[in-house]
Design an enzyme around this catalytic site. Structure first.
Site, short mmCIF file in Angstrom:
data_model
loop_
_atom_site.label_atom_id
_atom_site.label_comp_id
_atom_site.label_asym_id
_atom_site.label_seq_id
_atom_site.Cartn_x
_atom_site.Cartn_y
_atom_site.Cartn_z
N ASP A 62 -32.74 17.07 -8.49
CA ASP A 62 -31.41 16.59 -8.89
C ASP A 62 -30.41 16.65 -7.73
O ASP A 62 -30.61 17.39 -6.76
CB ASP A 62 -30.85 17.46 -10.02
CG ASP A 62 -31.50 17.19 -11.37
OD1 ASP A 62 -32.46 16.39 -11.41
OD2 ASP A 62 -31.05 17.78 -12.36
N HIS A 113 -28.62 10.51 -12.28
CA HIS A 113 -28.03 11.77 -12.74
C HIS A 113 -26.57 11.57 -13.11
O HIS A 113 -25.81 12.52 -13.24
CB HIS A 113 -28.15 12.79 -11.61
CG HIS A 113 -28.03 14.23 -12.00
ND1 HIS A 113 -28.49 14.74 -13.21
CD2 HIS A 113 -27.51 15.30 -11.32
CE1 HIS A 113 -28.25 16.04 -13.25
NE2 HIS A 113 -27.66 16.40 -12.14
N HIS A 117 -20.99 14.76 -11.07
CA HIS A 117 -21.66 15.93 -11.66
C HIS A 117 -20.68 16.65 -12.58
O HIS A 117 -20.15 17.72 -12.26
CB HIS A 117 -22.17 16.86 -10.56
CG HIS A 117 -23.27 17.77 -11.00
ND1 HIS A 117 -23.04 18.93 -11.69
CD2 HIS A 117 -24.62 17.66 -10.86
CE1 HIS A 117 -24.19 19.52 -11.94
NE2 HIS A 117 -25.17 18.77 -11.46
N HIS A 208 -33.56 21.23 -6.85
CA HIS A 208 -32.42 20.50 -6.28
C HIS A 208 -32.66 20.22 -4.80
O HIS A 208 -33.01 21.14 -4.05
CB HIS A 208 -31.12 21.29 -6.47
CG HIS A 208 -30.74 21.49 -7.90
ND1 HIS A 208 -31.32 22.47 -8.68
CD2 HIS A 208 -29.86 20.82 -8.70
CE1 HIS A 208 -30.80 22.39 -9.92
NE2 HIS A 208 -29.93 21.41 -9.95
#
Length: 266
Positions: A62, A113, A117, A208
């Site tokens: 991610d 994604h 964020h 990540h």
């Protein structure tokens, strides 16, 4: 009872009813966020958790692409002849469009994604839709086809998220095991131990490749743990690859990547 008191009683009733209705609507909107609780999700929601073939492990990353960190992961994966799924942030992809193309050309699966964020609980349905659509369109424009997989920031799903995914042809996928590699106190050893504690055949691993939403430099711990994780899977006869080769999602259409999918780690 006087007319004045009648009006006050009616007003209180209306306010109370409105508050109950508002609470019910909020609960309905946020209800899917219960899937964030890993043990519950893994047991009751195998498709959302990314459960696949029992001889397979899906490797996912991610928060990229990040020009400082992602190339290190791409080189390591290329050396090990492993492909993965990268859930990209639109706000990061727009800064490093060449990396998105490089991932795709190398055979990795490119997914989204979102654009920023930010937890879905802080957004309304329309804002959620716009965020996903913007990321999908950017990434699709860079690779030549619309992504079909989506992972929400922090793994938080809402009714608005599900609706946006349905409208945009996206399948939400979370994970069954993670490394907690975003923490400032993480080390390659803790990342490996945390992942393997919950990892079984058929599982999906969350790591990540960027620290844009994590502790500064945390990606180095992930990179340090990755070879050991691949060795762990090899020793157990598990094929490591992207979600598209993992089975169980029944995703139709384009999913990114031109090369071969997951391979047994050499």
């Amino acid at each position: 009872m006087t007319p004045h008191s009648d009006r006050r009683t009616v007003a209180r009733t209306v306010l109370r009813t409105g508050a109950v209705a508002a609470s019910a609507l909020a609960a309905a909107y946020a209800g899917p966020a219960l899937s964030t609780f890993g043990p519950l999700r893994n047991r009751l929601m195998p498709r959302l958790s990314g459960r696949g073939r029992p001889d397979s492990v899906a490797l996912t990353f991610d928060d990229g692409p990040d020009h400082l960190s992602t190339p290190h992961f791409l080189r390591l994966l290329d050396t090990r002849r492993v492909r993965a799924t990268f859930f990209l942030l639109g706000s990061m992809a727009v800064r490093s469009p060449g990396l998105v193309t490089e991932m795709y050309e190398a055979g990795h699966e490119v997914a989204i994604h979102g654009w920023t964020h930010r937890p879905a609980l802080l957004r309304g349905p329309w804002t959620t839709y716009e965020d996903l659509a913007r990321a999908r369109d950017l990434v699709g424009g860079l690779t030549g086809g619309a992504p079909t997989l989506y992972r929400p920031p922090y793994g938080v799903m809402t009714a608005g998220t599900h609706l946006a995914c349905r409208r945009l042809g996206l399948t939400p996928v979370l994970w069954t095991a993670w490394g907690e590699d975003w923490r400032g106190r993480a080390t390659p050893r803790t990342v490996l131990d945390t992942v393997t504690r919950d990892l079984r055949g058929g599982g999906t691993v969350l790591l990540h490749d960027s620290d844009c939403a994590s502790a500064t430099g945390s990606w180095r711990n992930t990179l340090g743990a990755l070879p050991r994780l691949l060795d762990f899977c090899q020793e157990r006869g598990l094929t490591v690859g992207p979600l598209r080769d993992h089975g169980g999602l029944a995703v139709a259409g384009w999913s990114g990547g031109r090369g071969r999918g997951g391979q047994v780690v050499p």
